[in-house]
Enzyme design. Structure first.
Site, mmCIF file in Angstrom:
data_model
loop_
_atom_site.group_PDB
_atom_site.id
_atom_site.type_symbol
_atom_site.label_atom_id
_atom_site.label_comp_id
_atom_site.label_asym_id
_atom_site.label_seq_id
_atom_site.Cartn_x
_atom_site.Cartn_y
_atom_site.Cartn_z
ATOM 1 N N CYS A 1 1.446 -26.005 33.856
ATOM 2 C CA CYS A 1 0.114 -25.986 33.249
ATOM 3 C C CYS A 1 -0.163 -24.552 32.798
ATOM 4 C CB CYS A 1 -0.951 -26.531 34.192
ATOM 5 S SG CYS A 1 -1.279 -25.520 35.664
ATOM 6 N N ALA A 2 -1.402 -24.185 32.646
ATOM 7 C CA ALA A 2 -1.694 -22.867 32.075
ATOM 8 C C ALA A 2 -1.275 -21.724 32.992
ATOM 9 C CB ALA A 2 -3.180 -22.754 31.744
#
Length: 364
Positions: free
Chosen positions: A97-98
């Site tokens: 994810c980020a």
């Protein structure tokens, strides 16, 4: 469950083209992603925006609760099915994810509950991105030899055939001129830089690399620009110039811009629409340099282009394109390149025909 969290781990992921299941929203993925990543988001763009607004107004607990409410029931099941299929198809892959935070951990926990243990990238895309940037900075410090030459000199092919060559135009999905577009859309700037870093890492890992062989490019390749660290090193690099006979250059350009592009457009769109796309591609390229040609000369060459397209459509022959291509080279492209080369004449260390330059590069 093994998780990746060191610089060497991140580099190993890029070198191995490890499949990455990227659970960020599509808008984040489009802005920048790793080469081997597929986007299977936990939240779509609207859901992410709603959760972000909730976080700012009400805090993390309320945002988390909203996220679980939005991704529930049939929506959650559909996304679970997609993640499960991707995990089974890519058993050596990894979640991302980020920043390696809640989104990848939530997906990981849901998969675990479904009987699938799948690792994640601690630090997420941000850590991989920083690794890519740092790798490019480090690898760009190695010596560079640039392959120069007028349009149609076969520079790209020469670079592609070198074990230490990196095809910048291929990575950018653009050939760097007004006629340089391909049928593949160009990547975002960040995705292009990530792809370049991965290619440099893989090339360096395959051998005891002493120097890079690159094409002599300007700062921009279509809409992508070269990383400043690499561009700066290229301005200091030695240049080997391909000087092939004009007729050989014309043969290459005929193959690359007329025969191959016509084939690619018709293969992608069918005969009728493909022909229209091909015609538009050539006209767009000529129109892009209208101001530099001057209106009168542009109109003359555009009329010759139309005549050549009519001949190609009725007979299949591309010979008619020489009527506008030859003056375009003689009056615009060749003088422009020679002027640019004169400004860096002290960097030129070798000149020769294609095979001679290839042999010279091989001996470096």
């Amino acid at each position: 469950m093994q998780e990746r969290h060191t610089e060497q781990d991140y580099r190993a992921l890029l070198i191995a083209d490890t499949p990455i299941i990227d659970v960020r929203a599509p808008i984040e993925f489009e802005h920048g992603a790793m080469p081997a990543a597929i986007n299977l988001p936990l939240m779509n763009n609207d859901e992410r925006a709603a959760v972000g607004t909730c976080y700012k107004q009400q805090g993390s607990d309320a945002a988390l609760a909203l996220g679980h409410k939005l991704v529930a029931g049939e929506i959650r099941q559909q996304r679970m099915d997609a993640w499960r299929a991707a995990c089974l198809q890519n058993p050596q892959g990894i979640l991302c994810c980020a920043r390696g935070g809640q989104r990848s951990h939530i997906v990981q926990s849901w998969l675990h509950a479904a009987g699938i243990d799948y690792p994640l990238v601690e630090g997420g895309y941000k850590a991989l991105r920083q690794t890519a940037i740092q790798a490019t900075i480090e690898l760009a410090q190695k010596p560079i030899v640039l392959i120069g030459g007028c349009t149609g000199s076969g520079k790209t092919l020469l670079v592609q055939q070198q074990p230490n060559g990196v095809d910048l135009e291929g990575l950018a999905r653009h050939r760097g001129s007004a006629f340089g577009r391909t049928l593949q859309p160009q990547l975002s700037q960040a995705s292009f830089e990530n792809l370049l870093a991965a290619e440099m890492l893989k090339t360096d890992a395959r051998q005891n690399l002493r120097l890079w062989v690159l094409e002599d490019e300007s700062r921009m390749i279509g809409s992508n620009h070269l990383p400043e660290c690499l561009r700066e090193r290229m301005t200091q690099a030695a240049i080997a110039v391909v000087e092939d006979p004009f007729e050989i250059r014309l043969e290459r350009l005929n193959e690359e811009y007329f025969l191959r592009m016509h084939h690619d457009f018709t293969h992608a769109y069918g005969d009728e629409q493909g022909w229209q796309e091909y015609c538009e591609y050539l006209h767009h390229g000529l129109s892009a340099i209208k101001r530099r040609l001057g209106l009168q000369r542009y109109n003359e060459l555009a009329a010759r282009l139309d005549a050549a397209l009519t001949t190609q459509l009725t007979t299949g022959s591309t010979d008619g394109h020489l009527a506008w291509l030859v003056p375009l080279l003689e009056e615009y492209y060749d003088p422009m390149y020679r002027y640019q080369l004169e400004k860096k004449a002290e960097k030129v260390v070798f000149r020769g025909e294609w095979a001679e330059v290839a042999e010279w590069v091989k001996a470096r």
